[in-house]
Design a protein around this motif. Structure first.
Motif, PDB file in Angstrom:
ATOM      1  N   GLY A 374       0.801  -1.222   0.000  1.00  0.00           N
ATOM      2  CA  GLY A 374       0.000   0.000   0.000  1.00  0.00           C
ATOM      3  C   GLY A 374       0.831   1.267   0.000  1.00  0.00           C
ATOM      4  N   ALA A 375       2.171   1.121  -0.101  1.00  0.00           N
ATOM      5  CA  ALA A 375       3.050   2.291  -0.042  1.00  0.00           C
ATOM      6  C   ALA A 375       2.945   3.122  -1.313  1.00  0.00           C
ATOM      7  N   GLY A 376       2.532   2.485  -2.414  1.00  0.00           N
ATOM      8  CA  GLY A 376       2.425   3.229  -3.678  1.00  0.00           C
ATOM      9  C   GLY A 376       3.335   2.679  -4.770  1.00  0.00           C
ATOM     10  N   LYS A 377       3.872   1.462  -4.573  1.00  0.00           N
ATOM     11  CA  LYS A 377       4.816   0.899  -5.553  1.00  0.00           C
ATOM     12  C   LYS A 377       4.139   0.652  -6.903  1.00  0.00           C
ATOM     13  N   SER A 378       2.970   0.003  -6.875  1.00  0.00           N
ATOM     14  CA  SER A 378       2.291  -0.284  -8.144  1.00  0.00           C
ATOM     15  C   SER A 378       1.865   1.002  -8.846  1.00  0.00           C
ATOM     16  N   THR A 379       1.467   1.997  -8.060  1.00  0.00           N
ATOM     17  CA  THR A 379       1.097   3.284  -8.654  1.00  0.00           C
ATOM     18  C   THR A 379       2.318   3.905  -9.333  1.00  0.00           C
TER      19      THR A 379
END
Ligand SMILES: Nc1ncnc2c1ncn2[C@@H]1O[C@H](COP(=O)(O)OP(=O)(O)O)[C@@H](O)[C@H]1O
Ligand SMILES: [Mg+2]
Length: 578
Positions: A374-379
């Motif tokens: 949920g840290a934003g890696k995929s984003t």
């Protein structure tokens, strides 16, 4: 009007031919009815000739000749049924195909954000049921044109024969149409509800299909059934009401027209107006006109009931097209450098999931990306691939904002391996080639690089082996490596992998590590890593936490200076991946 044009297949000559055929069919029908009535009246009177006035025309002919001519007209009318059937069938299929093609084309061109936000099953429902319902509007629209014109021709002829009777019936019939208007509007509203219920049903069923295994294992089939039953029930209620209105309104219309005709006849009888034969012809014409009136009413209602579907399909097309990302025309022949400058991104306004990210990556570097879930890696990966555009800041390739590059150059340089491998029901070779114009040598080269070539050779038909729709016969690791081969097949310069080892057994992971090592010299690599061991091959690693780039350094430096990294490494040493 635009809707109506669409429903008529956007073809003037087809519609004009249909109109001409309808008018001619109407005239012929009127002539047949009139002459049959005249001949019948003459026969009843025991005459051998018909001697009468049809409006301005005076007719004096033997019954035999009149019947022969009428027979000829009936044959012509029979032949006219060919264009009158072919044209609507053509128009409806053209409309359906156009809606399907255009909607899917709009979908493929839409932005990734738009595609990603679509609900399960909606595209299928839209392209099959909703398009089918919308194209039923074509059936109704062509029916409306034919029946209006035939009706007009019959009424016109009836006016010639007996102006008073015909005009009276015509006025009442139009009044009746106006009186029934609220029912038409009600039907249109019901149809709108039904269209929405169809979309809900599709997403419910789509989800139930995807979760069928869980449903069975947890023994919650009954609850799942109840959920779908509710959706079915919701559809059934609305469907019943649209079906009811669709039948009731035209039938009421015709029955009332009969009442009007009989009442009109009674009035004429009371007033003692008109010759019995011409009156007979008028009655025949008006009764037929009554059933065309019913068709007009039914077709009009049919068109109104399909508008919600047409609106949904066209509205979705517009929505997709409005999202088409802006791209430039600048060439991108070689990726030397990638840079984020204070890049921020939010899925929903004011809730940033990436915040002021800044970094530079040079050609040929292997970059790891780590951070909690949920840290934003995929984003971050989606921004890197140009699938989503940043809200703030700049994304530069070779110091040029990425929006300026042509999309074909862009897609030729960048490739991606998703977290979950997704394969088509096709041969291994087709899965690797994936619609691109690549020869077998390119496919095999990619398969070797991805360390899947040897596995493929052991399969029954080698590269032609079919992979089933669920790819059950191929292990997770093999699926992942096929996806890597797919990404490599067109020789990209930048390759992004999202947590490629997350679902792999140690042996597959080992093979994958080998293939990644082999790639190091080939491409600029970004690897979202789940396991710390993956990071050993990385030149530098980004630590993403809570949407921020907390650190971007070599593995050695991170081990010394970054608390998250140290903690994660210790956990990994204890045998846990995270
Ligand atoms: N399509 C989306 N719509 C709204 N929020 C999203 C969407 N995708 C991801 N998010 C949110 O963005 C944040 C980052 O998600 P993601 O980039 O998937 O993280 P990671 O890959 O590091 O686990 C999470 O809070 C997630 O809930
Ligand atoms: Mg992720």
């Amino acid at each position: 009007m635009a809707r109506f044009r669409l429903l008529l297949g956007d073809s003037y000559w087809r519609v004009s031919t249909l109109m001409v055929a309808s008018v001619v069919a109407g005239l012929i029908e009127a002539a047949i009815l009139a002459s049959v009535a005249q001949a019948a009246a003459a026969l009843v009177d025991g005459a051998r000739r018909v001697d009468t006035a049809i409006g301005p025309l005076h007719l004096n002919e033997s019954i035999t000749i009149m019947l022969a001519v009428t027979f000829g007209l009936a044959v012509v009318r029979l032949l006219l049924q060919v264009p009158l059937s072919i044209l609507p069938a053509r128009i409806v299929t053209i409309t359906a195909a156009k809606l399907q093609r255009d909607t899917f084309a709009a979908f493929t061109r839409a932005s990734w954000a738009e595609k990603a936000s679509a609900l399960e099953g909606h595209l299928q429902e839209l392209l099959s049921n909703q398009v089918w319902q919308a194209s039923q509007g074509s059936v109704a629209a062509t029916g409306l044109i034919s029946s209006v014109l035939t009706l007009a021709t019959l009424v016109f002829t009836a006016l010639l024969l007996n102006a008073v009777a015909a005009a009276g019936v015509l006025v009442l019939a139009i009044l009746l149409f106006v009186v029934l208007r609220p029912l038409n509007q009600l039907a249109a509203r019901r149809a709108r509800g039904l269209s929405q219920a169809g979309m809900n049903f599709a997403s419910g069923v789509g989800e139930a299909g995807r979760l069928a295994e869980e449903t069975q294992v947890f023994g919650v089939g009954t609850a799942q059934r109840q959920r779908i039953d509710q959706l079915v029930e919701q559809m059934r209620g609305l469907y019943f009401r649209t079906q009811l209105l669709g039948r009731l309104v035209p039938n009421v219309y015709q029955s009332v027209v009969y009442l009007i005709v009989v009442a009109g006849l009674a009035l004429l009888h009371a007033a003692n107006a008109g010759h019995v034969a011409s009156l007979g012809a008028v009655v025949l014409l008006l009764v037929r006109a009554g059933s065309y009136g019913q068709q007009v009413q039914g077709s009009y209602l049919g068109v109104r009931q399909t508008w919600p579907y047409v609106d949904r399909v066209l509205g979705t097309q517009r929505h997709y097209l409005a999202s088409v990302p802006v791209t430039g025309s600048r060439q991108l022949t070689h990726v030397r450098k990638l840079a984020f400058e204070s890049v921020s991104y939010a899925y929903v306004p004011n809730r940033r999931v990436l915040s002021t990210i800044t970094f530079d990556v040079a050609e040929g570097e292997t970059v790891g990306i780590v951070g909690p879930s949920g840290a934003g890696k995929s984003t971050l990966v989606q921004l890197l691939l140009g699938l989503r555009a940043q809200d703030e800041g700049r994304y530069l390739v070779n110091d040029v904002p990425v929006e300026q590059f042509s999309s074909s150059d862009w897609t030729a340089r960048f490739a991606y391996v998703p977290q979950e491998p997704r394969l088509m029901h096709a041969s291994v070779a087709d899965n690797i080639c994936y619609f691109r114009p690549l020869d077998h040598a390119a496919v095999e080269r990619a398969a070797r690089l991805a360390r899947i070539h040897d596995d493929i050779l052991t399969w029954s038909h080698g590269y032609d082996t079919l992979i089933g729709p669920r790819a059950d016969a191929v292990s997770g690791g093999q699926q992942q490596r096929i996806c890597i081969a797919r990404a490599l097949a067109a020789e990209p310069e930048v390759l992004v992998l999202d947590e490629p080892t997350s679902s792999l057994d140690p042996q597959s992971e080992n093979l994958l590590q080998q293939s990644l090592r082999g790639l190091k010299s080939e491409v600029t690599l970004f690897i979202v890593a789940h396991r710390m061991s993956t990071l050993d091959i990385c030149d530098r690693v980004m630590v993403v936490a809570d949407g921020k780039l907390e650190a971007f350094d070599t593995v050695e430096n991170l081990k010394q200076g970054n608390a998250y990294y140290r903690h994660a490494t210790e956990l990994a040493r204890g045998g846990t991946s995270f």
